[in-house]
Design an enzyme around this catalytic site. Structure first.
Site, short mmCIF file in Angstrom:
data_model
loop_
_atom_site.label_atom_id
_atom_site.label_comp_id
_atom_site.label_asym_id
_atom_site.label_seq_id
_atom_site.Cartn_x
_atom_site.Cartn_y
_atom_site.Cartn_z
N LYS A 1 0.84 -1.19 0.00
CA LYS A 1 0.00 0.00 0.00
C LYS A 1 0.88 1.25 0.00
O LYS A 1 0.64 2.21 -0.72
CB LYS A 1 -0.93 -0.01 1.21
CG LYS A 1 -2.10 0.90 1.06
CD LYS A 1 -3.28 0.49 1.92
CE LYS A 1 -4.45 1.43 1.62
NZ LYS A 1 -5.64 1.11 2.38
N LYS B 1 -6.37 -15.05 -12.68
CA LYS B 1 -6.74 -15.62 -11.38
C LYS B 1 -8.07 -15.00 -10.92
O LYS B 1 -8.25 -13.79 -10.99
CB LYS B 1 -5.64 -15.28 -10.37
CG LYS B 1 -5.94 -15.83 -8.99
CD LYS B 1 -4.96 -15.37 -7.94
CE LYS B 1 -5.40 -15.91 -6.60
NZ LYS B 1 -5.17 -15.12 -5.46
N LYS C 1 -11.93 -10.96 -6.43
CA LYS C 1 -12.94 -9.90 -6.47
C LYS C 1 -12.32 -8.58 -6.93
O LYS C 1 -13.00 -7.73 -7.48
CB LYS C 1 -13.70 -9.76 -5.15
CG LYS C 1 -12.85 -9.41 -3.97
CD LYS C 1 -13.73 -9.37 -2.73
CE LYS C 1 -12.90 -9.40 -1.47
NZ LYS C 1 -12.01 -10.56 -1.33
#
Ligand code: ADP
Ligand code: TRP
Length: 321
Positions: A110, A189, A192
């Protein structure tokens, strides 16, 4: 042997979650004492809508039972129903070097993207360590991406034991079979985050439509094709019986078929494969009191164990008698 794992309710479960993780958790419920929880405190680092988080947490619990997790054998609970874990998390945090957490990939990734990280994301692995240590778990089945967190847990537990005396059981990761890497509707892959999922419990008609839209290549129908590298075949393989899989593989190798046929066959086996869980899910949804009972019972069994471990840790570090 005591087995423990948590799964985050950050979205509705898809085939990747089932074949990559959930199915293997369920199989392990017979291998020893098993603790499984819906990690809603971890999910709070990403899901910031209270109604959505509540609903996803409940849906995750219902899905797990519908898929075969047996609450009489395994202890199933909501992470937040065991406040002992959060207290233990603090005790562990005081002995956790910043550098150890700075190396953890969820935070590091991040930061590398220039996104703002909060203390929850930074200390996420310590909460995960508290989850594991609270139940004296020996074995933690997880995906490859979580192995680093188990190592962190072992480090934290090891240094606590070293400083305050033997208190925690050091857990081992059991890495889930990566062979079960499930492709999504675009061949990448399934995830979501890629918007390419087939959800476990979406209505059959919607699921069929999504299957019919799975991307395929434009090779001519008559050309023979290698089944193993084709994502449509890989999906079919997960759900078909052995003879069905062999017949389909033979059809690929022979050529002279259309992908539409394969998609239709895939939708059919999917409908069959999930029919029983779907019926069980409908039954549970119609009886929310049964789900509440399962979660309350799970929480009370989990709290009993976590309370003993917390007392041990408090005594060791001097915050308890
Ligand atoms: P997502 O990528 O959709 O956000 P998660 O990261 O929440 O999924 O995954 C939860 C668990 O499901 C992990 O243990 C992961 O290993 C497994 N999993 C997710 N997607 C797949 C996939 N496509 N194939 C195999 N396992 C998967
Ligand atoms: N962090 C895990 C994941 O994202 C979920 C989790 C939370 C977990 N606590 C845990 C997994 C303890 C195993 C043990 O998949």
């Amino acid at each position: 042997m005591r087995v423990l794992s948590g799964i985050q309710p950050t979205g509705r479960f898809h085939w990747g979650n089932y074949f990559g993780a959930i199915r293997q958790y369920i199989d392990l419920q017979d291998a020893g004492e098993a603790y499984y929880f819906v990690a809603n405190l971890h999910a709070l680092t990403t899901v910031r809508d209270p109604e959505l988080l509540r609903q996803l947490t409940l849906d995750a619990a219902i899905d797990l039972v519908a898929l075969g997790l047996d609450p009489n054998r395994a202890v199933l609970f909501r992470q937040s129903d065991v406040p002992e874990v959060s207290e233990l998390c603090w005790l562990l945090m005081t002995g956790t070097p910043m550098g150890l957490l700075e190396r953890c990939h969820a935070y590091k990734d991040k930061k590398a993207k220039g996104l703002a990280a909060d203390a929850g994301l930074f200390t996420y692995p310590v909460l995960m360590a508290a989850d594991i240590l609270s139940y004296d778990a020996d074995v933690v089945p997880v995906g490859e991406d979580q192995v680093q967190h188990i190592e962190v847990c072992r480090d934290i537990a090891g240094s606590f034991n070293h400083h305050f005396g033997e208190t925690f059981v050091l857990p081992k990761a059991k890495v889930l079979e990566s062979a079960a890497r499930v492709p999504g509707t675009d061949g990448e892959k399934m995830s979501k985050s890629y918007n390419n999922t087939l959800e476990l419990f979406e209505p059959p008609a919607t699921l069929r439509k999504k299957i019919m839209r799975i991307t395929t290549d434009s090779r001519p129908m008559e050309q023979p094709k290698e089944p193993q590298t084709d994502h449509l075949f890989q999906l079919y393989s997960l759900l078909a019986t052995d003879p069905e899989r062999e017949d389909m593989a033979a059809l690929y190798r022979r050529g002279g078929f259309g992908y539409g046929e394969v998609k239709k066959a895939l939708a059919d086996v999917a409908e069959r494969f999930f029919a029983e869980p779907r019926a069980r899910r409908a039954e549970l949804e119609a009886h929310p009191e049964r789900v509440s009972e399962i979660l309350a019972d799970g929480a009370s069994r989990a709290r009993k164990k976590a309370g003993q471990v917390l007392a041990r840790a408090k005594k060791a570090c001097g915050t308890g008698a």
